[in-house]
Design a protein around this motif. Structure first.
Motif, PDB file in Angstrom:
ATOM      1  N   ILE A   1      29.434  82.207  23.683  1.00 37.71           N
ATOM      2  CA  ILE A   1      28.676  83.232  24.404  1.00 37.71           C
ATOM      3  C   ILE A   1      27.547  82.569  25.199  1.00 37.71           C
ATOM      4  O   ILE A   1      26.697  81.884  24.630  1.00 37.71           O
ATOM      5  N   ALA A   2      27.556  82.765  26.497  1.00 40.03           N
ATOM      6  CA  ALA A   2      26.478  82.242  27.335  1.00 40.03           C
ATOM      7  C   ALA A   2      25.230  83.094  27.139  1.00 40.03           C
ATOM      8  O   ALA A   2      25.316  84.269  26.786  1.00 40.03           O
ATOM      9  N   GLU A   3      24.080  82.500  27.383  1.00 45.28           N
ATOM     10  CA  GLU A   3      22.836  83.254  27.228  1.00 45.28           C
ATOM     11  C   GLU A   3      22.856  84.457  28.170  1.00 45.28           C
ATOM     12  O   GLU A   3      22.988  84.293  29.381  1.00 45.28           O
ATOM     13  N   PRO A   4      22.711  85.698  27.643  1.00 43.75           N
ATOM     14  CA  PRO A   4      22.762  86.896  28.488  1.00 43.75           C
ATOM     15  C   PRO A   4      21.652  86.913  29.537  1.00 43.75           C
ATOM     16  O   PRO A   4      20.525  86.477  29.286  1.00 43.75           O
ATOM     17  N   LYS A   5      22.005  87.436  30.694  1.00 47.41           N
ATOM     18  CA  LYS A   5      21.035  87.594  31.779  1.00 47.41           C
ATOM     19  C   LYS A   5      20.851  89.065  32.151  1.00 47.41           C
ATOM     20  O   LYS A   5      19.935  89.403  32.892  1.00 47.41           O
ATOM     21  N   THR A   6      21.719  89.930  31.648  1.00 51.33           N
ATOM     22  CA  THR A   6      21.659  91.359  31.949  1.00 51.33           C
ATOM     23  C   THR A   6      21.832  92.152  30.651  1.00 51.33           C
ATOM     24  O   THR A   6      22.291  91.625  29.636  1.00 51.33           O
ATOM     25  N   THR A   7      21.482  93.442  30.702  1.00 54.67           N
ATOM     26  CA  THR A   7      21.679  94.290  29.527  1.00 54.67           C
ATOM     27  C   THR A   7      23.171  94.437  29.208  1.00 54.67           C
ATOM     28  O   THR A   7      23.555  94.568  28.047  1.00 54.67           O
ATOM     29  N   LYS A   8      24.001  94.420  30.232  1.00 53.39           N
ATOM     30  CA  LYS A   8      25.452  94.510  30.020  1.00 53.39           C
ATOM     31  C   LYS A   8      25.956  93.261  29.294  1.00 53.39           C
ATOM     32  O   LYS A   8      26.765  93.362  28.356  1.00 53.39           O
TER      33      LYS A   8
ATOM     34  N   ILE B   1      17.410  78.210  17.389  1.00 51.66           N
ATOM     35  CA  ILE B   1      16.830  79.472  17.838  1.00 51.66           C
ATOM     36  C   ILE B   1      16.479  79.402  19.314  1.00 51.66           C
ATOM     37  O   ILE B   1      15.911  78.421  19.785  1.00 51.66           O
ATOM     38  N   GLY B   2      16.822  80.450  20.044  1.00 49.78           N
ATOM     39  CA  GLY B   2      16.458  80.562  21.443  1.00 49.78           C
ATOM     40  C   GLY B   2      15.715  81.858  21.714  1.00 49.78           C
ATOM     41  O   GLY B   2      15.671  82.744  20.849  1.00 49.78           O
ATOM     42  N   ILE B   3      15.132  81.970  22.895  1.00 52.38           N
ATOM     43  CA  ILE B   3      14.429  83.181  23.308  1.00 52.38           C
ATOM     44  C   ILE B   3      15.094  83.682  24.583  1.00 52.38           C
ATOM     45  O   ILE B   3      15.171  82.952  25.582  1.00 52.38           O
ATOM     46  N   LEU B   4      15.600  84.907  24.549  1.00 54.47           N
ATOM     47  CA  LEU B   4      16.252  85.449  25.730  1.00 54.47           C
ATOM     48  C   LEU B   4      15.256  85.635  26.863  1.00 54.47           C
ATOM     49  O   LEU B   4      14.094  85.981  26.637  1.00 54.47           O
ATOM     50  N   PRO B   5      15.692  85.455  28.092  1.00 58.12           N
ATOM     51  CA  PRO B   5      14.816  85.723  29.245  1.00 58.12           C
ATOM     52  C   PRO B   5      14.767  87.222  29.502  1.00 58.12           C
ATOM     53  O   PRO B   5      15.534  87.988  28.893  1.00 58.12           O
ATOM     54  N   PRO B   6      13.891  87.699  30.385  1.00 56.04           N
ATOM     55  CA  PRO B   6      13.931  89.109  30.790  1.00 56.04           C
ATOM     56  C   PRO B   6      15.316  89.434  31.342  1.00 56.04           C
ATOM     57  O   PRO B   6      15.915  88.617  32.037  1.00 56.04           O
ATOM     58  N   LEU B   7      15.817  90.612  31.017  1.00 60.65           N
ATOM     59  CA  LEU B   7      17.171  90.984  31.406  1.00 60.65           C
ATOM     60  C   LEU B   7      17.181  91.960  32.581  1.00 60.65           C
ATOM     61  O   LEU B   7      16.308  92.829  32.688  1.00 60.65           O
ATOM     62  N   GLU B   8      18.176  91.810  33.428  1.00 57.01           N
ATOM     63  CA  GLU B   8      18.368  92.762  34.516  1.00 57.01           C
ATOM     64  C   GLU B   8      19.021  94.012  33.957  1.00 57.01           C
ATOM     65  O   GLU B   8      19.967  93.944  33.173  1.00 57.01           O
ATOM     66  N   GLY B   9      18.514  95.180  34.324  1.00 56.69           N
ATOM     67  CA  GLY B   9      19.008  96.432  33.783  1.00 56.69           C
ATOM     68  C   GLY B   9      20.221  96.974  34.495  1.00 56.69           C
ATOM     69  O   GLY B   9      20.710  96.397  35.478  1.00 56.69           O
ATOM     70  N   PRO B  10      20.745  98.122  34.037  1.00 54.18           N
ATOM     71  CA  PRO B  10      21.968  98.707  34.609  1.00 54.18           C
ATOM     72  C   PRO B  10      21.870  99.012  36.093  1.00 54.18           C
ATOM     73  O   PRO B  10      22.866  98.947  36.809  1.00 54.18           O
ATOM     74  N   ASP B  11      20.663  99.349  36.545  1.00 53.13           N
ATOM     75  CA  ASP B  11      20.487  99.685  37.963  1.00 53.13           C
ATOM     76  C   ASP B  11      19.953  98.519  38.788  1.00 53.13           C
ATOM     77  O   ASP B  11      19.496  98.703  39.915  1.00 53.13           O
ATOM     78  N   GLY B  12      20.005  97.331  38.212  1.00 53.15           N
ATOM     79  CA  GLY B  12      19.521  96.160  38.918  1.00 53.15           C
ATOM     80  C   GLY B  12      18.027  95.919  38.768  1.00 53.15           C
ATOM     81  O   GLY B  12      17.470  95.004  39.386  1.00 53.15           O
ATOM     82  N   THR B  13      17.372  96.742  37.945  1.00 55.18           N
ATOM     83  CA  THR B  13      15.940  96.578  37.706  1.00 55.18           C
ATOM     84  C   THR B  13      15.690  95.324  36.879  1.00 55.18           C
ATOM     85  O   THR B  13      16.379  95.078  35.889  1.00 55.18           O
ATOM     86  N   MET B  14      14.695  94.554  37.252  1.00 57.90           N
ATOM     87  CA  MET B  14      14.393  93.316  36.533  1.00 57.90           C
ATOM     88  C   MET B  14      13.408  93.606  35.406  1.00 57.90           C
ATOM     89  O   MET B  14      12.374  94.217  35.615  1.00 57.90           O
ATOM     90  N   GLY B  15      13.754  93.164  34.206  1.00 57.78           N
ATOM     91  CA  GLY B  15      12.879  93.334  33.060  1.00 57.78           C
ATOM     92  C   GLY B  15      11.670  92.428  33.132  1.00 57.78           C
ATOM     93  O   GLY B  15      11.606  91.493  33.927  1.00 57.78           O
ATOM     94  N   GLY B  16      10.692  92.710  32.298  1.00 59.04           N
ATOM     95  CA  GLY B  16       9.479  91.915  32.274  1.00 59.04           C
ATOM     96  C   GLY B  16       8.607  92.263  31.092  1.00 59.04           C
ATOM     97  O   GLY B  16       9.060  92.269  29.965  1.00 59.04           O
TER      98      GLY B  16
END
Length: 540
Positions: A198-205, A334-349
């Motif tokens: 599993i690659a580190e997730p970049k989006t909520t999906k 252990i890793g820390i996920l980055p902010p994730l892009e949401g379903p509508d393309g919104t960038m997390g923070g």
């Protein structure tokens, strides 16, 4: 996050009117109960300590104290740390603790009984009921004490004191100032992700897809766990484009100058976020105890004991989590996920919180307020080392001339945080975010190698902010009259149950919102927007 915090719209979470100036601002006499501060020959400019005044005051300062605890509620009176504090500070504190998740409700019960403790934590004057209590004389005016004890006054930025000053120029509340930039990290088992390809997730999906693979690989492993919807999964909420437990743009966009602001539950992102979590929980991807377990530490314990693959939690727990994992499973990565892009393309923070989280009131009936302020001033001057680090060999060690706090797991039972937090008071804003001190925490916990990644992720999360847009000093008349009632009548059950109650649907949510608006909720929104002329996005 408890129900009252929702009802009050996170009022105590963010001080709107001092945001712009916040960072710039961050850059004893003889004991006579009848003597008012400033009337004696002592100018108060010297930081005299309780130890120095023992010759003047044979008896220690005594007061009752009620406060919330964010850690384990394991406090036992008479412990060695408490004894050392009492000895050095020439004080005797009758402390009572309440878990933070129950605090806001229980403190009102204590106050209603009429037996108000000498010093108590509360939400402060941005909460209408406490503002009313101030005005009615329940709490002591502290202006003169702040002038007499300069370390207490200097601990809080002037812009915050300005916010707390009432229309008569009086101050009653001592805020527990804090760094408003508190990212909620998602720690994950990098070794498990790598094993499953599993690659580190970049989006909520992609996160959702990763959780599915984890569940399929091991039915006993909890894919995702967290404390709650904001202090646990607050990073995910930002990916849906709204400021959780706050007011933000009505159109859901992360805009700087909205024409209209609304409470979070009236936004599309708020509803989408809750039903995203509901979907995860229904499919067994989210901990089945999420929002149900009473133990504040339950999620953290599951992750550190290898029962969960991903943990959402306040970033400040990093040293403790990483230290525990290093001991229980040395081979774990252990890793820390980055902010994730949401379903509508919104960038997390990041969802910035307030410049304070609760604080202290002094009862107007306290017999020795001067003694309390003398002690509090001492904790910020000569007693600062004890406050910050504790006792050498028990709570901290010294390496290369630097004091390094020991991880809680490395301390004897009598010196764990659960025995120290109940007799803590305030820290100065200057210590709210000190990177040298933060690095020392990681090194003290034996996980210094993780600090660089934590700081880098902190900076990344802070690039996109979803703050509170509402000025908490503006009160809607309809909200004062029946805001809590109509929220409880129409929204509380749906919002509290949206994630964990299988019977609640999005249609139920929409129907509840409609009833709330018709019952007065729309009037509240209209009044706030009419009264608050400046709706610009706060900048940190």
């Amino acid at each position: 996050m408890n129900k009252q915090m929702v009802t009050k719209q996170g009022v105590f979470l963010l001080v709107f009117i001092m945001v712009v100036t916040l960072l710039a601002a961050c850059s004893g006499n003889k004991e006579k109960e009848s003597e008012k501060p400033g009337n004696s020959g002592d100018s108060g400019n010297s930081a005299s300590t309780p130890a120095e005044t023992k010759g003047e005051t044979e008896k220690p300062v005594k007061f009752s104290y009620v406060r919330p605890v964010w850690g384990a509620a394991t406090y036992t009176k008479g412990g060695p740390y408490e004894k050392e504090l009492f000895k050095q500070g020439n004080v005797e504190i009758d402390a009572q603790i309440i878990p933070v998740t129950e605090y806001d409700q229980k403190i009102m019960t204590i106050i209603s009984s009429g037996d108000i403790p000498d010093v108590l934590w509360a939400l402060g004057p941005t909460d209408k009921k406490f503002k009313d209590m101030q005005d009615q004389g329940a709490f002591m005016k502290i202006n003169d004490y702040l002038d007499k004890y300069p370390a207490v006054k200097a601990a809080v930025p002037q812009s915050v004191w300005d916010t707390l000053t009432d229309e008569k120029g009086d101050i009653y509340f001592i805020p527990n100032v804090s760094n408003p930039l508190i990212p909620i990290f998602m720690y994950y088992r990098k070794d498990i992700f790598e094993k499953l390809g599993i690659a580190e997730p970049k989006t909520t999906k992609e996160l959702e897809e990763a959780l599915v693979k984890i569940k399929q690989s091991d039915s006993k492993l909890i894919p995702l766990t967290a404390q709650d919807t904001i202090w646990g999964l607050g990073a995910l909420s930002t990916s849906f484009g709204f400021p959780h437990y706050a007011w933000g743009p009505a159109n859901g966009e992360n805009t700087d100058n909205p024409q209209k602001i609304v409470p979070w539950y009236l936004t599309k992102g708020g509803k989408d976020y809750y039903f995203y979590l509901k979907n995860l929980k229904t499919r067994g991807l989210l901990d089945n105890e999420f929002l149900i377990a009473k133990n504040w530490d339950h999620a953290k314990q599951k992750f550190t004991t290898g029962k969960a693959a991903v943990l959402g939690i306040n970033w400040g727990y990093g040293p403790e989590i990483l230290s525990s994992m290093k001991k229980t499973n040395p081979s774990a990565k252990i890793g820390i996920l980055p902010p994730l892009e949401g379903p509508d393309g919104t960038m997390g923070g990041i969802r910035p919180f307030g410049a304070w989280d609760r604080g202290m009131y002094i009862s107007s009936k306290m017999s020795d307020p001067d003694g309390f302020f003398r002690f509090l001033n001492w904790t910020l001057t000569d007693g600062s080392d004890l406050r910050r680090y504790g006792i050498e060999g028990k709570t901290y060690k010294v390496e290369d001339g630097k004091k390094l706090l020991l991880a809680d797991d490395d301390r004897e039972a009598d010196y764990k945080n659960g025995q120290i937090e109940p007799v803590r008071f305030i820290n100065p804003m200057s210590e709210a975010l000190d990177w040298e001190s933060e690095e020392a925490k990681y090194k003290g916990a034996g996980v210094g190698e993780f600090f660089a990644d934590a700081k880098a992720k902190f900076d990344t999360y802070n690039q996109v902010q979803y703050p509170e847009y509402r000025n908490p000093t503006i009160f809607s008349p309809v909200e004062i009259e029946k805001g809590a009632q109509i929220y409880n009548d129409y929204l509380q059950t749906v919002i509290d149950g949206a994630i964990i109650n299988d019977k609640i649907t999005e249609k139920d949510w929409d129907a509840a919102i409609d009833k709330y608006l018709k019952a007065g909720g729309q009037n509240i929104v209209d009044e706030v927007n009419a009264l608050q002329k400046n709706k610009n996005k706060p900048k940190y």
